[in-house]
Design a protein around this motif. Structure first.
Motif, PDB file in Angstrom:
ATOM      1  N   GLY A 270       0.827  -1.207   0.000  1.00 33.07           N
ATOM      2  CA  GLY A 270       0.000   0.000   0.000  1.00 33.07           C
ATOM      3  C   GLY A 270       0.851   1.242   0.000  1.00 33.07           C
ATOM      4  O   GLY A 270       1.695   1.459  -0.878  1.00 33.07           O
ATOM      5  N   LYS A 271       0.631   2.069   1.049  1.00 34.37           N
ATOM      6  CA  LYS A 271       1.364   3.327   1.157  1.00 34.37           C
ATOM      7  C   LYS A 271       2.505   3.251   2.170  1.00 34.37           C
ATOM      8  O   LYS A 271       3.051   4.295   2.565  1.00 34.37           O
ATOM      9  N   ASP A 272       2.830   2.032   2.583  1.00 30.56           N
ATOM     10  CA  ASP A 272       3.940   1.876   3.529  1.00 30.56           C
ATOM     11  C   ASP A 272       5.270   2.258   2.877  1.00 30.56           C
ATOM     12  O   ASP A 272       5.411   2.283   1.645  1.00 30.56           O
ATOM     13  N   THR A 273       6.235   2.522   3.753  1.00 27.16           N
ATOM     14  CA  THR A 273       7.579   2.848   3.259  1.00 27.16           C
ATOM     15  C   THR A 273       8.189   1.638   2.562  1.00 27.16           C
ATOM     16  O   THR A 273       8.090   0.496   3.046  1.00 27.16           O
ATOM     17  N   ALA A 274       8.820   1.878   1.454  1.00 22.89           N
ATOM     18  CA  ALA A 274       9.445   0.793   0.688  1.00 22.89           C
ATOM     19  C   ALA A 274      10.676   0.269   1.417  1.00 22.89           C
ATOM     20  O   ALA A 274      11.397   1.007   2.099  1.00 22.89           O
ATOM     21  N   THR A 275      10.909  -0.988   1.285  1.00 18.16           N
ATOM     22  CA  THR A 275      12.101  -1.628   1.845  1.00 18.16           C
ATOM     23  C   THR A 275      12.877  -2.283   0.713  1.00 18.16           C
ATOM     24  O   THR A 275      12.299  -2.789  -0.255  1.00 18.16           O
ATOM     25  N   THR A 276      14.189  -2.267   0.856  1.00 24.30           N
ATOM     26  CA  THR A 276      15.070  -2.838  -0.182  1.00 24.30           C
ATOM     27  C   THR A 276      15.880  -3.969   0.416  1.00 24.30           C
ATOM     28  O   THR A 276      16.393  -3.864   1.539  1.00 24.30           O
ATOM     29  N   ALA A 277      15.973  -5.029  -0.319  1.00 27.95           N
ATOM     30  CA  ALA A 277      16.747  -6.193   0.119  1.00 27.95           C
ATOM     31  C   ALA A 277      17.552  -6.733  -1.062  1.00 27.95           C
ATOM     32  O   ALA A 277      17.179  -6.554  -2.230  1.00 27.95           O
ATOM     33  N   ALA A 278      18.632  -7.374  -0.731  1.00 29.17           N
ATOM     34  CA  ALA A 278      19.483  -7.979  -1.769  1.00 29.17           C
ATOM     35  C   ALA A 278      19.264  -9.479  -1.779  1.00 29.17           C
ATOM     36  O   ALA A 278      19.026 -10.102  -0.740  1.00 29.17           O
ATOM     37  N   ALA A 279      19.328 -10.044  -2.954  1.00 28.12           N
ATOM     38  CA  ALA A 279      19.189 -11.492  -3.108  1.00 28.12           C
ATOM     39  C   ALA A 279      20.317 -12.004  -3.994  1.00 28.12           C
ATOM     40  O   ALA A 279      20.792 -11.292  -4.894  1.00 28.12           O
ATOM     41  N   GLN A 280      20.744 -13.211  -3.710  1.00 23.95           N
ATOM     42  CA  GLN A 280      21.813 -13.828  -4.486  1.00 23.95           C
ATOM     43  C   GLN A 280      21.329 -15.195  -4.938  1.00 23.95           C
ATOM     44  O   GLN A 280      20.936 -16.033  -4.119  1.00 23.95           O
ATOM     45  N   LEU A 281      21.362 -15.449  -6.233  1.00 26.05           N
ATOM     46  CA  LEU A 281      20.818 -16.669  -6.801  1.00 26.05           C
ATOM     47  C   LEU A 281      21.864 -17.385  -7.645  1.00 26.05           C
ATOM     48  O   LEU A 281      22.696 -16.750  -8.307  1.00 26.05           O
ATOM     49  N   THR A 282      21.788 -18.717  -7.613  1.00 25.24           N
ATOM     50  CA  THR A 282      22.516 -19.536  -8.581  1.00 25.24           C
ATOM     51  C   THR A 282      21.492 -20.029  -9.584  1.00 25.24           C
ATOM     52  O   THR A 282      20.505 -20.668  -9.218  1.00 25.24           O
ATOM     53  N   VAL A 283      21.724 -19.716 -10.854  1.00 25.73           N
ATOM     54  CA  VAL A 283      20.733 -19.954 -11.895  1.00 25.73           C
ATOM     55  C   VAL A 283      21.326 -20.879 -12.953  1.00 25.73           C
ATOM     56  O   VAL A 283      22.468 -20.694 -13.388  1.00 25.73           O
ATOM     57  N   THR A 284      20.530 -21.865 -13.355  1.00 26.71           N
ATOM     58  CA  THR A 284      20.893 -22.738 -14.469  1.00 26.71           C
ATOM     59  C   THR A 284      19.972 -22.422 -15.637  1.00 26.71           C
ATOM     60  O   THR A 284      18.759 -22.250 -15.449  1.00 26.71           O
ATOM     61  N   ALA A 285      20.539 -22.306 -16.829  1.00 27.43           N
ATOM     62  CA  ALA A 285      19.748 -21.954 -18.006  1.00 27.43           C
ATOM     63  C   ALA A 285      20.132 -22.856 -19.177  1.00 27.43           C
ATOM     64  O   ALA A 285      21.261 -23.354 -19.261  1.00 27.43           O
ATOM     65  N   ARG A 286      19.153 -23.050 -20.080  1.00 23.17           N
ATOM     66  CA  ARG A 286      19.369 -23.834 -21.300  1.00 23.17           C
ATOM     67  C   ARG A 286      18.902 -23.038 -22.507  1.00 23.17           C
ATOM     68  O   ARG A 286      17.947 -22.256 -22.423  1.00 23.17           O
ATOM     69  N   LEU A 287      19.588 -23.265 -23.609  1.00 27.88           N
ATOM     70  CA  LEU A 287      19.225 -22.605 -24.855  1.00 27.88           C
ATOM     71  C   LEU A 287      18.162 -23.443 -25.551  1.00 27.88           C
ATOM     72  O   LEU A 287      18.438 -24.557 -26.017  1.00 27.88           O
ATOM     73  N   VAL A 288      16.941 -22.905 -25.612  1.00 28.81           N
ATOM     74  CA  VAL A 288      15.802 -23.616 -26.217  1.00 28.81           C
ATOM     75  C   VAL A 288      15.235 -22.748 -27.327  1.00 28.81           C
ATOM     76  O   VAL A 288      14.806 -21.608 -27.072  1.00 28.81           O
ATOM     77  N   ASP A 289      15.227 -23.295 -28.557  1.00 26.08           N
ATOM     78  CA  ASP A 289      14.714 -22.538 -29.706  1.00 26.08           C
ATOM     79  C   ASP A 289      15.369 -21.168 -29.802  1.00 26.08           C
ATOM     80  O   ASP A 289      14.702 -20.138 -29.983  1.00 26.08           O
ATOM     81  N   ASP A 290      16.690 -21.157 -29.643  1.00 24.89           N
ATOM     82  CA  ASP A 290      17.503 -19.951 -29.752  1.00 24.89           C
ATOM     83  C   ASP A 290      17.137 -18.906 -28.698  1.00 24.89           C
ATOM     84  O   ASP A 290      17.311 -17.705 -28.909  1.00 24.89           O
ATOM     85  N   GLN A 291      16.651 -19.361 -27.559  1.00 29.95           N
ATOM     86  CA  GLN A 291      16.355 -18.449 -26.447  1.00 29.95           C
ATOM     87  C   GLN A 291      16.823 -19.089 -25.149  1.00 29.95           C
ATOM     88  O   GLN A 291      16.586 -20.272 -24.904  1.00 29.95           O
ATOM     89  N   TRP A 292      17.499 -18.304 -24.330  1.00 30.88           N
ATOM     90  CA  TRP A 292      17.945 -18.806 -23.037  1.00 30.88           C
ATOM     91  C   TRP A 292      16.774 -18.806 -22.060  1.00 30.88           C
ATOM     92  O   TRP A 292      16.168 -17.762 -21.804  1.00 30.88           O
ATOM     93  N   ARG A 293      16.481 -19.995 -21.535  1.00 32.48           N
ATOM     94  CA  ARG A 293      15.385 -20.155 -20.578  1.00 32.48           C
ATOM     95  C   ARG A 293      15.946 -20.687 -19.265  1.00 32.48           C
ATOM     96  O   ARG A 293      16.792 -21.597 -19.246  1.00 32.48           O
ATOM     97  N   ILE A 294      15.482 -20.124 -18.176  1.00 31.21           N
ATOM     98  CA  ILE A 294      15.950 -20.502 -16.839  1.00 31.21           C
ATOM     99  C   ILE A 294      15.300 -21.821 -16.433  1.00 31.21           C
ATOM    100  O   ILE A 294      14.073 -21.939 -16.439  1.00 31.21           O
TER     101      ILE A 294
END
Length: 218
Positions: free
Chosen positions: A188-212
């Motif tokens: 709603g109208k609450d003060t925004a909060t910011t957080a950091a996230a760290q991810l390990t992501v695996t992706a494959r090339l499918v039909d010439d597009q990288w998909r996670i």
């Protein structure tokens, strides 16, 4: 008057006793060892003359060339091993264009799938269907099914920005990345909060597009 025999004895005194032989006896082996060597077998005891400076220089150059050749063969063998080693086959270290592409497409897909407004969750889900596949797509659908209503009721807004993307491995049509996200959310109208996230992501090339295909929080 002495007779002739006595006169002869006085003229010829008795023989002196023979002196003992003081020369040590020589063994048979010593006698053979002391025998002179034949003329043809005589060793050349003349001092050898030093090699001329030119011959020394040529010998040193030949030795140096042999060492350089051996070292060169060693370097070629080591280079072949490095080229054949798995870390060097990693395109993330050798193909800048492919690395930039996979980082850009994966980062863009994450930012769109995890950014929504209370009235815009449908857009986020469409982006997820386009950019996610396999296990990652199933996880995303299960999560949104649980929180969709709450997001609308509580008027939750989430904005995701990719701070940094590093491609760890890239081998043909498969990639593994480390992604750092900055996420800003507010209700709603609450003060925004910011957080950091760290991810390990695996992706494959499918039909010439990288998909996670997989996402793991670190």
């Amino acid at each position: 008057m002495p007779d002739a025999r006595e006169a002869r004895d006085e003229a010829d005194p008795p023989d002196a006793p023979e002196a003992p032989d003081t020369q040590p006896a020589v063994e048979a082996g010593e006698s053979e060892a002391a025998a002179p060597e034949p003329e043809g077998a005589a060793r050349d005891v003349r001092p050898r003359r030093p090699l001329p400076a030119g011959r020394l220089r040529r010998a040193a150059l030949a030795g140096t060339a042999a060492l350089l050749l051996a070292a060169g063969c060693g370097f070629l063998h080591a280079a072949h091993q490095l080229r054949s080693a798995p870390p060097v086959r990693n395109q993330a270290l050798t193909d800048t264009e492919a690395t930039t592409r996979v980082a850009g497409e994966v980062g863009h897909a994450l930012a769109r799938a995890f950014s929504y407004t209370p009235d815009g969750t449908a857009a986020a889900e469409r982006s997820a269907r386009t950019g996610l596949d396999g296990r990652a797509a199933r996880q995303y659908r299960a999560l949104f099914d649980q929180v969709r209503d709450d997001l609308t009721e509580q008027r939750v807004t989430l904005s995701t920005r990719v701070a940094r993307t590093g491609v760890i491995e890239l081998d043909g049509g498969k990639a593994r990345l480390l992604v750092f996200l900055d996420q800003t959310s507010h209700r709603g109208k609450d003060t925004a909060t910011t957080a950091a996230a760290q991810l390990t992501v695996t992706a494959r090339l499918v039909d010439d597009q990288w998909r996670i295909t997989d996402i793991k929080a670190r």
